[in-house]
Design a protein around this motif. Structure first.
Motif, PDB file in Angstrom:
ATOM      1  N   LYS A  80      -5.756   1.790   1.353  1.00 38.33           N
ATOM      2  CA  LYS A  80      -6.304   2.470   2.534  1.00 38.33           C
ATOM      3  C   LYS A  80      -7.122   3.631   2.005  1.00 38.33           C
ATOM      4  N   ASP A  81      -8.370   3.699   2.418  1.00 38.14           N
ATOM      5  CA  ASP A  81      -9.293   4.666   1.845  1.00 38.14           C
ATOM      6  C   ASP A  81      -9.146   6.034   2.515  1.00 38.14           C
ATOM      7  N   TYR A  82      -7.987   6.654   2.327  1.00 41.27           N
ATOM      8  CA  TYR A  82      -7.710   7.940   2.970  1.00 41.27           C
ATOM      9  C   TYR A  82      -7.915   9.112   2.016  1.00 41.27           C
ATOM     10  N   GLY A  83      -8.072   8.827   0.716  1.00 42.40           N
ATOM     11  CA  GLY A  83      -8.243   9.916  -0.245  1.00 42.40           C
ATOM     12  C   GLY A  83      -7.004  10.770  -0.416  1.00 42.40           C
ATOM     13  N   LYS A  84      -5.822  10.130  -0.308  1.00 45.45           N
ATOM     14  CA  LYS A  84      -4.572  10.879  -0.460  1.00 45.45           C
ATOM     15  C   LYS A  84      -3.721  10.254  -1.547  1.00 45.45           C
ATOM     16  N   MET A  85      -3.057  11.110  -2.323  1.00 47.50           N
ATOM     17  CA  MET A  85      -2.148  10.600  -3.346  1.00 47.50           C
ATOM     18  C   MET A  85      -0.843  10.243  -2.648  1.00 47.50           C
ATOM     19  N   ALA A  86      -0.831   9.063  -2.052  1.00 40.59           N
ATOM     20  CA  ALA A  86       0.356   8.608  -1.330  1.00 40.59           C
ATOM     21  C   ALA A  86       0.561   7.127  -1.611  1.00 40.59           C
ATOM     22  N   LEU A  87       1.813   6.764  -1.743  1.00 36.26           N
ATOM     23  CA  LEU A  87       2.185   5.371  -1.997  1.00 36.26           C
ATOM     24  C   LEU A  87       3.298   4.986  -1.033  1.00 36.26           C
ATOM     25  N   THR A  88       3.110   3.878  -0.337  1.00 39.31           N
ATOM     26  CA  THR A  88       4.207   3.322   0.448  1.00 39.31           C
ATOM     27  C   THR A  88       4.602   2.008  -0.202  1.00 39.31           C
ATOM     28  N   LEU A  89       5.865   1.898  -0.547  1.00 33.21           N
ATOM     29  CA  LEU A  89       6.364   0.665  -1.161  1.00 33.21           C
ATOM     30  C   LEU A  89       7.419   0.115  -0.230  1.00 33.21           C
ATOM     31  N   PHE A  90       7.225  -1.138   0.189  1.00 37.14           N
ATOM     32  CA  PHE A  90       8.246  -1.659   1.084  1.00 37.14           C
ATOM     33  C   PHE A  90       8.497  -3.138   0.889  1.00 37.14           C
ATOM     34  N   SER A  91       9.575  -3.564   1.503  1.00 38.18           N
ATOM     35  CA  SER A  91      10.017  -4.944   1.391  1.00 38.18           C
ATOM     36  C   SER A  91       9.383  -5.757   2.502  1.00 38.18           C
ATOM     37  N   ARG A  92       8.771  -6.886   2.135  1.00 35.57           N
ATOM     38  CA  ARG A  92       8.167  -7.736   3.153  1.00 35.57           C
ATOM     39  C   ARG A  92       9.247  -8.370   4.037  1.00 35.57           C
ATOM     40  N   THR A  93      10.422  -8.543   3.465  1.00 34.35           N
ATOM     41  CA  THR A  93      11.516  -9.175   4.199  1.00 34.35           C
ATOM     42  C   THR A  93      12.000  -8.295   5.351  1.00 34.35           C
ATOM     43  N   SER A  94      12.238  -7.032   5.054  1.00 36.40           N
ATOM     44  CA  SER A  94      12.828  -6.154   6.067  1.00 36.40           C
ATOM     45  C   SER A  94      11.795  -5.273   6.745  1.00 36.40           C
ATOM     46  N   GLY A  95      10.623  -5.090   6.115  1.00 40.36           N
ATOM     47  CA  GLY A  95       9.634  -4.167   6.645  1.00 40.36           C
ATOM     48  C   GLY A  95      10.034  -2.712   6.451  1.00 40.36           C
ATOM     49  N   GLU A  96      11.100  -2.493   5.701  1.00 38.44           N
ATOM     50  CA  GLU A  96      11.539  -1.122   5.454  1.00 38.44           C
ATOM     51  C   GLU A  96      11.162  -0.687   4.047  1.00 38.44           C
ATOM     52  N   GLY A  97      10.875   0.570   3.931  1.00 40.34           N
ATOM     53  CA  GLY A  97      10.514   1.045   2.605  1.00 40.34           C
ATOM     54  C   GLY A  97      10.420   2.548   2.566  1.00 40.34           C
ATOM     55  N   VAL A  98       9.645   3.032   1.616  1.00 42.70           N
ATOM     56  CA  VAL A  98       9.583   4.467   1.383  1.00 42.70           C
ATOM     57  C   VAL A  98       8.141   4.891   1.160  1.00 42.70           C
ATOM     58  N   ARG A  99       7.794   6.056   1.695  1.00 46.15           N
ATOM     59  CA  ARG A  99       6.472   6.629   1.451  1.00 46.15           C
ATOM     60  C   ARG A  99       6.658   7.819   0.517  1.00 46.15           C
ATOM     61  N   VAL A 100       5.878   7.814  -0.558  1.00 43.28           N
ATOM     62  CA  VAL A 100       5.927   8.885  -1.544  1.00 43.28           C
ATOM     63  C   VAL A 100       4.594   9.613  -1.467  1.00 43.28           C
ATOM     64  N   VAL A 101       4.626  10.879  -1.125  1.00 44.59           N
ATOM     65  CA  VAL A 101       3.377  11.629  -1.004  1.00 44.59           C
ATOM     66  C   VAL A 101       3.458  12.918  -1.822  1.00 44.59           C
ATOM     67  N   MET A 102       2.349  13.251  -2.445  1.00 38.94           N
ATOM     68  CA  MET A 102       2.318  14.430  -3.298  1.00 38.94           C
ATOM     69  C   MET A 102       2.479  15.710  -2.479  1.00 38.94           C
ATOM     70  N   ARG A 103       3.284  16.621  -2.995  1.00 36.63           N
ATOM     71  CA  ARG A 103       3.445  17.911  -2.323  1.00 36.63           C
ATOM     72  C   ARG A 103       2.178  18.742  -2.471  1.00 36.63           C
ATOM     73  N   PRO A 104       1.834  19.526  -1.441  1.00 31.44           N
ATOM     74  CA  PRO A 104       0.660  20.395  -1.552  1.00 31.44           C
ATOM     75  C   PRO A 104       0.819  21.311  -2.775  1.00 31.44           C
ATOM     76  N   GLY A 105      -0.232  21.394  -3.583  1.00 32.39           N
ATOM     77  CA  GLY A 105      -0.209  22.303  -4.721  1.00 32.39           C
ATOM     78  C   GLY A 105       0.422  21.744  -5.984  1.00 32.39           C
ATOM     79  N   ALA A 106       1.063  20.557  -5.904  1.00 32.74           N
ATOM     80  CA  ALA A 106       1.742  20.013  -7.083  1.00 32.74           C
ATOM     81  C   ALA A 106       0.749  19.665  -8.185  1.00 32.74           C
ATOM     82  N   PHE A 107      -0.472  19.324  -7.793  1.00 30.46           N
ATOM     83  CA  PHE A 107      -1.480  18.881  -8.747  1.00 30.46           C
ATOM     84  C   PHE A 107      -2.629  19.889  -8.747  1.00 30.46           C
TER      85      PHE A 107
END
Ligand SMILES: [Zn+2]
Ligand SMILES: [Zn+2]
Length: 207
Positions: A80-107
Motif C-alpha cells: 500500500k503506497d502510504y509512505g509509512k514504515m508499517a507492516l501488517t502480518l496476518f493469517s489468511r486462515t483466521s484473518g487475524e494478525g498484527v500491525r507493527v508501526v514505527m514509533r514517531p522519532g525512532a528513526f
C-alpha cells in the motif's frame, strides 16, 4: 540483541544478500518482520498461510519478504503506497494478525548523515565523503538492530478480511499492441479491448 550477533546470523545474511546491501532501512524491516513473526507464533499456529501488507516500498520491504516468506510473486505480499514504515502480518486462515508501526522519532534522521546520503545519490561525493557515509550508514544499521523493540515499534492486533488469492486467468491479445494480457485486466475503449499500457498511451495522446 547485539548487532554483530544478528548480522552474523543466517536470517540477516539472507536479507542482505537479497537486498544487495546492509542499510538502516533493511535493519528496520528485519526488526519489524521479526517482531511480527514472534507475535504470530505466540498467538497463532505456525502452519497458517501468512499475508504481509507493507505501507512503504523502501529497503525495509525486502527484509520482510525474506523473513516472512511472503513475496510479491506469490500474491501474499501487498504494497500500500502510504509512505509509512508499517507492516501488517496476518493469517489468511483466521484473518487475524498484527500491525507493527514505527514509533514517531525512532528513526530520527541525523542531519550530517542525511546530507551525505543526498550527495552520494547525486553522485558528487568524493572518496572521503563516501567512506564517511558508509561508516554512518553501518552505524545507523547497527543502532536499528540493537534498539529495544518497545522504543522502535508499536504493535497492535488487527482483524481484516484476507485479500483474494492470486488468480490464474486466461490471456487474450490486446486489440492495440497484440500482446497477451490477462483477460480481466483488459479495458474497453471505443469498443476495443486494450491493455492498460495502451489505454494510458491513448489517453495521454488525446490530451
Ligand atoms: Zn537499502
Ligand atoms: Zn496493448
Amino acid at each position: 540483541m547485539n548487532a554483530d550477533t544478528i548480522m552474523q546470523g543466517e536470517d540477516f545474511k539472507r536479507c542482505a544478500a537479497f537486498h544487495g546491501h546492509v542499510c538502516p532501512g533493511l535493519s528496520l524491516g528485519y526488526r519489524a518482520a521479526a517482531a511480527a513473526m514472534a507475535w504470530l507464533r505466540q498467538n497463532r499456529s505456525a502452519d497458517e498461510e501468512l499475508v504481509a501488507v507493507v505501507e512503504t516500498d523502501a529497503c525495509s520491504a525486502d527484509a520482510v519478504q525474506v523473513l516472512t516468506g511472503c513475496t510479491f510473486g506469490k500474491g501474499n505480499f501487498i504494497h500500500k503506497d502510504y509512505g509509512k514504515m508499517a507492516l501488517t502480518l496476518f493469517s489468511r486462515t483466521s484473518g487475524e494478525g498484527v500491525r507493527v508501526v514505527m514509533r514517531p522519532g525512532a528513526f530520527a534522521p541525523d542531519a550530517a548523515h542525511f546530507a551525505l546520503l543526498q550527495k552520494v545519490i547525486r553522485g558528487d561525493a568524493d572518496a572521503d565523503e563516501r567512506q564517511r557515509f558508509e561508516e554512518l550508514h553501518l552505524e545507523r544499521s547497527r543502532e536499528m538492530l540493537e534498539m529495544p523493540e518497545e522504543r522502535l515499534f508499536m504493535l497492535s492486533p488487527v482483524a481484516m478480511a484476507p485479500p483474494p488469492k492470486a488468480r490464474i486467468d486466461k490471456s487474450l491479445p490486446c486489440a492495440c499492441c497484440g500482446e497477451p494480457t490477462m483477460a480481466s485486466k483488459l479495458q474497453s475503449i471505443d469498443g476495443r479491448q486494450v491493455c492498460r499500457g495502451c489505454l494510458a498511451d491513448q489517453v495521454a495522446a488525446r490530451g
